[in-house]
Motif scaffolding. Structure first.
Motif, mmCIF file in Angstrom:
data_model
loop_
_atom_site.group_PDB
_atom_site.id
_atom_site.type_symbol
_atom_site.label_atom_id
_atom_site.label_comp_id
_atom_site.label_asym_id
_atom_site.label_seq_id
_atom_site.Cartn_x
_atom_site.Cartn_y
_atom_site.Cartn_z
ATOM 1 N N LYS A 1 0.824 -1.233 0.000
ATOM 2 C CA LYS A 1 0.000 0.000 0.000
ATOM 3 C C LYS A 1 0.844 1.264 0.000
ATOM 4 O O LYS A 1 0.443 2.284 -0.563
ATOM 5 N N ASN B 1 -7.250 -0.875 9.510
ATOM 6 C CA ASN B 1 -5.987 -1.323 10.113
ATOM 7 C C ASN B 1 -6.279 -2.345 11.208
ATOM 8 O O ASN B 1 -6.935 -2.031 12.206
ATOM 9 N N GLY B 2 -5.784 -3.564 10.999
ATOM 10 C CA GLY B 2 -6.066 -4.655 11.932
ATOM 11 C C GLY B 2 -5.334 -4.496 13.257
ATOM 12 O O GLY B 2 -5.862 -4.837 14.319
ATOM 13 N N THR B 3 -4.112 -3.978 13.204
ATOM 14 C CA THR B 3 -3.302 -3.842 14.423
ATOM 15 C C THR B 3 -3.997 -2.955 15.451
ATOM 16 O O THR B 3 -4.157 -3.337 16.615
ATOM 17 N N TYR C 1 0.364 -8.979 12.881
ATOM 18 C CA TYR C 1 -0.529 -7.996 12.259
ATOM 19 C C TYR C 1 0.203 -6.681 11.967
ATOM 20 O O TYR C 1 -0.114 -5.991 10.996
ATOM 21 N N ALA C 2 1.145 -6.322 12.849
ATOM 22 C CA ALA C 2 1.743 -4.980 12.776
ATOM 23 C C ALA C 2 2.762 -4.877 11.640
ATOM 24 O O ALA C 2 3.358 -5.874 11.227
ATOM 25 N N ASP D 1 1.178 1.822 11.977
ATOM 26 C CA ASP D 1 -0.146 1.344 12.397
ATOM 27 C C ASP D 1 -0.743 2.304 13.421
ATOM 28 O O ASP D 1 -1.823 2.850 13.211
ATOM 29 N N ASP E 1 -0.861 3.690 8.046
ATOM 30 C CA ASP E 1 -1.247 2.508 7.273
ATOM 31 C C ASP E 1 -2.700 2.659 6.794
ATOM 32 O O ASP E 1 -3.011 2.421 5.617
ATOM 33 N N GLY F 1 -8.156 -8.604 7.757
ATOM 34 C CA GLY F 1 -7.520 -7.473 7.099
ATOM 35 C C GLY F 1 -6.017 -7.615 6.978
ATOM 36 O O GLY F 1 -5.340 -6.726 6.461
#
Ligand code: HSE
Length: 377
Positions: A85, A139-141, A168-169, A176, A181, A280
């Motif tokens: 990304k 953002n999953g984190t 995840y990070a 994050d 992100d 994600g």
């Protein structure tokens, strides 16, 4: 189709595994910093100069050498699929131009939402409807951290460590927790859905770094859940876009999004709201989105950006009410802005009158250690 994979970390290995089981795809070469498996190289020219390799998958991340590799591959006419990304948000215009020149495909579904097919759907929808909103929990984190802090009373540091251990990070987790992100993923959605290339420096962004247990206690009292939201909207005055923590009432779709799950949405002017939730981040979900792009290329698809990407510099900032926590010594600074104010120990907990994100940040920058979150009405 013979492919090469650049970057054999977690996601690259997932792509390798899925591709090895796919009768239409053969991994001919891989590239990594050190060559540690058969047919692996450390030299991009081995891939660029191999006429048998039709498509290149990049799962390295970072801006360089990813940008240089992408341009070399696209200029050599190789289809390019990336999960990066940062690369796409910064360099989409030149990468799209290079792809157009040689007729190569340029796809990046896995760069926003991990395994969620939101960008592909958005691209298809934008072909028939005017997209007026895009965003979500991208953002999953930070979602994992906010959920663990709220639900299980973890400290910020412990929650971040867990998110890192679970993979995840980002390599540098500040992207994050500071919202960058999510901002990059928002930029991709703006490009695919709205046809705008917006620079990161033009999108206000605030993250979760300064959240404290005092904030969480206040949110719990009010039955609100904090979620980091990236959002963009076409308004009569222009494009509004930003990233910050929002507060959602229990029972809303966003408050129900737990752990590292992402929730992405878009709104078509005529077709209405579409939302997606799912993994994600992570090896297999993200790799599956890469493979889906390769399958589309095999079926003849070539791009997921419209030809006439417009550079938009001016972002408007709409007014909202915010929760603000500042030290008691800044009470006077916020007096005129406050709709209500309570003191808790040495903190002032404030609900503001409607104010725009940028003006609020400007006021808060002069207010020492502080935190704010938008109240979703
Ligand atoms: N660090 C990212 C996240 C990985 O937490 O969502 C997926 O892009």
């Amino acid at each position: 189709m013979k492919i090469a994979i650049l970057g054999m970390g977690k996601i690259g290995s997932g792509v390798y595994e899925y591709a090895s089981a796919n009768p239409n795809i053969e991994v001919k070469r891989t590239l990594d910093l050190r060559a540690w498996m058969d047919n692996m190289t450390t030299d991009i020219t081995d891939i660029v100069n191999d006429p048998e390799i039709e498509a290149v998958v990049e799962t390295m991340g970072g801006l360089e050498p990813a940008r240089t590799y992408a341009l070399k591959c696209l200029n050599a006419g190789k289809h390019y699929v990336t999960a990066n990304k940062y690369l796409v948000s910064e360099a989409m215009t030149e990468l799209k131009a290079a792809a157009k020149k040689t007729g190569a495909a340029f796809m990046f579904s896995a760069a926003c939402g991990g395994g969620i097919p939101v960008l592909r759907s958005l691209f298809d929808q934008a072909a028939c409807d005017n997209i007026i909103e895009f965003g979500g929990i991208l953002n999953g984190t930070t979602n994992y951290m906010l959920d663990r802090i709220e639900t299980d009373s973890l400290t910020y540091d412990a929650a971040l460590k867990e998110a890192q251990a679970l993979g995840y990070a980002e390599a540098d987790p500040s992207s994050d927790v500071d919202g960058l992100d999510a901002q990059r993923k928002l930029i991709l959605g703006l490009a695919v859905g709205f046809g705008y290339h917006v620079k990161a420096c033009d999108i206000p962004v605030s993250g979760i770094r300064s959240i404290l247990p005092e904030d969480i206690s206040y949110f719990k009292e009010k039955s609100l859940s904090p979620r980091l939201i990236a959002s963009a909207k076409k308004t009569e005055k222009g494009l509004s876009a930003d990233v910050c923590v929002h507060l959602f009432r229990k029972g809303t779709a966003q408050a129900a999004i737990e752990k590292n799950i992402n929730y992405a949405y878009y709104v078509g002017e005529k077709s209405g709201l579409f939302s997606f939730s799912g993994q994600g981040a992570g090896k297999y979900p993200t790799a599956a989105n890469v493979i889906a792009d390769l399958n589309r290329i095999i079926s003849g698809a070539r791009h997921m950006l419209i030809d006439s990407l417009t550079e938009i510099g001016e972002i408007i900032s709409e007014k909202h009410r915010y929760y603000v926590r500042v030290d008691e010594k800044y009470e006077d600074t916020f007096k005129d802005l406050a709709e209500s104010m309570v003191q808790k120990e040495h903190w002032m907990l404030i609900v503001t009158k409607p104010i725009d994100h940028i003006s609020l940040v400007n006021t808060m920058n002069a207010s020492g250690e502080s935190f704010f979150a938008r109240i979703n009405e």
